[in-house]
Design a protein around this motif. Structure first.
Motif, short mmCIF file in Angstrom:
data_model
loop_
_atom_site.label_atom_id
_atom_site.label_comp_id
_atom_site.label_asym_id
_atom_site.label_seq_id
_atom_site.Cartn_x
_atom_site.Cartn_y
_atom_site.Cartn_z
N THR A 53 0.73 -1.26 -0.31
CA THR A 53 -0.35 0.08 0.01
C THR A 53 0.85 1.32 -0.36
OG1 THR A 53 -1.69 -1.59 1.07
CG2 THR A 53 -1.90 1.37 1.53
N TRP A 54 1.85 1.01 0.69
CA TRP A 54 3.10 1.89 0.75
C TRP A 54 3.30 2.96 -0.29
CZ3 TRP A 54 8.15 1.50 -1.16
CH2 TRP A 54 8.65 2.80 0.16
N PHE A 55 3.66 1.81 -1.21
CA PHE A 55 4.40 1.81 -2.48
C PHE A 55 3.20 2.57 -3.00
CE2 PHE A 55 5.20 0.84 -7.81
CZ PHE A 55 6.17 0.81 -7.18
N LEU A 60 2.56 7.02 -6.58
CA LEU A 60 1.80 7.40 -7.26
C LEU A 60 1.06 8.69 -6.78
CD1 LEU A 60 1.28 3.87 -8.28
CD2 LEU A 60 1.16 6.17 -10.29
N LEU A 61 0.30 8.26 -5.67
CA LEU A 61 -1.00 9.79 -4.69
C LEU A 61 0.00 10.72 -4.49
CD1 LEU A 61 -2.89 6.81 -3.32
CD2 LEU A 61 -3.54 7.58 -4.84
N ASP A 114 -6.97 2.84 -1.76
CA ASP A 114 -7.73 2.13 -2.68
C ASP A 114 -8.42 3.19 -3.19
OD1 ASP A 114 -6.00 -0.04 -1.93
OD2 ASP A 114 -7.74 -1.57 -0.95
N ALA A 115 -9.33 3.51 -2.39
CA ALA A 115 -10.27 4.97 -2.93
C ALA A 115 -9.47 5.45 -3.40
CB ALA A 115 -10.38 5.38 -1.50
N ALA A 116 -7.83 6.50 -3.09
CA ALA A 116 -7.53 7.51 -4.00
C ALA A 116 -7.01 7.23 -5.02
CB ALA A 116 -6.37 7.78 -2.62
N MET A 117 -6.16 5.64 -5.73
CA MET A 117 -5.65 5.24 -6.42
C MET A 117 -7.17 5.02 -7.56
SD MET A 117 -2.58 5.18 -6.81
CE MET A 117 -2.96 3.40 -8.13
N LEU A 132 3.94 2.61 -14.32
CA LEU A 132 4.36 2.94 -13.21
C LEU A 132 2.86 2.04 -11.86
CD1 LEU A 132 6.45 3.04 -10.70
CD2 LEU A 132 5.13 6.40 -10.49
N VAL A 133 1.92 1.87 -12.50
CA VAL A 133 0.70 2.14 -11.91
C VAL A 133 0.99 0.17 -12.37
CG1 VAL A 133 -1.54 0.85 -11.35
CG2 VAL A 133 -0.65 3.64 -12.05
#
Length: 427
Positions: A53-55, A60-61, A114-117, A132-133
């Motif tokens: 999740t940190w990745f 990305l975020l 997850d919601a932000a992604m 990158l995703v």
């Protein structure tokens, strides 16, 4: 615009599937199961779920989603693995001491990211971020396999020998006796052809595609079995220094090895094997598993054979895929969670799935290899020393994750992964 939206939607769907698989692996585990670290090489389940999740949050975020606020700034220190360019991190051998945040808070962290992604993937620049995703999803799939490796080691330390999942029998046909298959030598191309427009995702260490010269060789049609390894054990293979590399023999004596990891003597004196499904009598037809490079090399010497190079392995795998077969086999989706006996086949069996296969090749960069710029360039390149390459995937590898060019790598003494061996010989 429609084409871009379709790509973004497909990537979002894949994101959901991969993230859901990780969560599913933790179903049925107690909080205690998810926090303990059984050895420095392993990590708690909770850490794996948080690190993947940190990745996404870090790479990305934070740089790409305006207004994004990290779930907890302290998580950047707790769940960084080895990315020096990103900052300091909690020492790997002490991950099991991080009792807080708890399992529930890590689950909330995953939901938050997850919601932000998914919001990020709905934006117009999703296509720019797709590489990158995709790397992040492949990274998470690697950690799905690590979760199962680390759980197996953890449960093996428990005196009640718990099972992670119920035992499922595998379909059994006629035993695959195996045979030697000749492969022509010559100048062959190996590696992923990223520069030439090669299709599909590949890690940077899989390229550049380049030519190598191979002498004609023969590769056995299946992996070495438990029964064949048992003959090595009973012949004193672990007691004969003439079979071992010097460092390997030192390791055998220092660690007290007398058989593969997770082999145990039963009350009747026979061998049993501890698995993710609990402890069971040794299946002599199944591939031997949980052996290190030192053991694979010693067995090959005992058998009068050798280990294949990774170029030989990839060339042989190409003959399988050249017949129209996809790189599929007994991987995570089978639900068996263990290597099983090969089905009778006229060609190569078990090239993909069941067990990772040790090669004789040291893990180093291909000619022309250059790590990517920035922190993601630390993903593979900086580990190219003192390790050996394994090929083919295993029973815990997510479906569709491996390919003929995939290069896994471990240190020669390590054996908690699902690792086995296939023999080669000069033609």
């Amino acid at each position: 615009m429609l084409k871009t939206a379709a790509k973004a939607g497909g990537l979002a769907d894949r994101f959901r599937r991969v993230r859901a698989t990780s969560a599913e692996l933790a179903v049925g585990l107690s909080p205690e199961d998810q926090v303990v670290q059984s050895m420095p090489d392993a990590s708690p389940v909770k850490w794996h779920l948080a690190h993947t999740t940190w990745f996404f949050e870090t790479f990305l975020l934070s740089p790409n989603l305006p207004g994004y606020r990290p779930f907890d700034p302290a998580f950047g220190y707790l769940f960084n693995s080895y990315y020096e360019a990103v900052g300091a991190r909690h020492p790997r051998p002490r991950r099991g001491l991080v009792t807080r945040p708890g399992v529930a808070e890590v689950a909330a962290y995953r939901d938050h990211v997850d919601a932000a992604m998914l919001t990020l993937l709905e934006r117009g620049d999703a296509e720019r971020l797709a590489p990158l995703v995709t790397l992040g999803l492949a990274h998470e799939e690697q950690h799905q396999e690590l979760i199962l490796m680390d759980l197996l080691h953890l449960f093996s330390c428990n005196p009640v020998a718990p099972a992670y999942r119920p035992y499922r029998p595998a379909l059994r046909g006629p035993a695959h006796e195996g045979r030697w298959i000749a492969v022509d030598g010559g100048i062959v191309a190996v590696g992923h052809d990223r520069e030439g427009g090669g299709e599909g995702f590949a890690f940077d260490n899989e390229g550049p595609r380049h030519e190598v010269l191979l002498r004609p060789f023969r590769l056995f049609s299946r992996a070495v079995t438990n029964g064949e390894w048992l003959a090595f054990v009973e012949d004193g293979g672990y007691r004969n220094p003439a079979l071992w590399l010097s460092d390997g023999w030192a390791t055998v004596n220092a660690e007290g090895w007398e058989a593969p990891a997770y082999w145990r003597r039963g009350e009747d004196g026979g061998w049993r094997e501890f698995t993710l499904l609990g402890e069971h009598p040794l299946d002599e037809d199944a591939p031997v598993c949980h052996i290190g490079f030192y053991e694979a090399d010693a067995f090959a010497r005992w058998a009068g054979k050798r280990l294949p190079t990774e170029a030989e392995w990839e060339t042989a795998a190409g003959t399988v895929l050249g017949s129209g077969l996809s790189p599929t086999g007994n991987t995570l989706g089978s639900g068996l969670l263990r290597p099983v006996a090969a089905a009778a086949d006229e060609g190569f069996a078990q090239m993909f799935g069941d067990v990772w296969e040790w090669t004789a090749s040291a893990y180093s960069g291909y000619p022309g290899f250059r790590p990517a710029a920035g922190a993601v360039g630390e993903y593979n390149g900086k580990f190219m020393a003192n390790q050996y390459v394994l090929r083919g995937g295993c029973c815990a590898t997510p479906d569709g994750h491996v390919r003929a060019t995939y290069r896994n790598f471990f240190y020669p003494h390590q054996r908690w992964m699902f690792s086995g061996v296939r023999l080669a010989e000069d033609a």
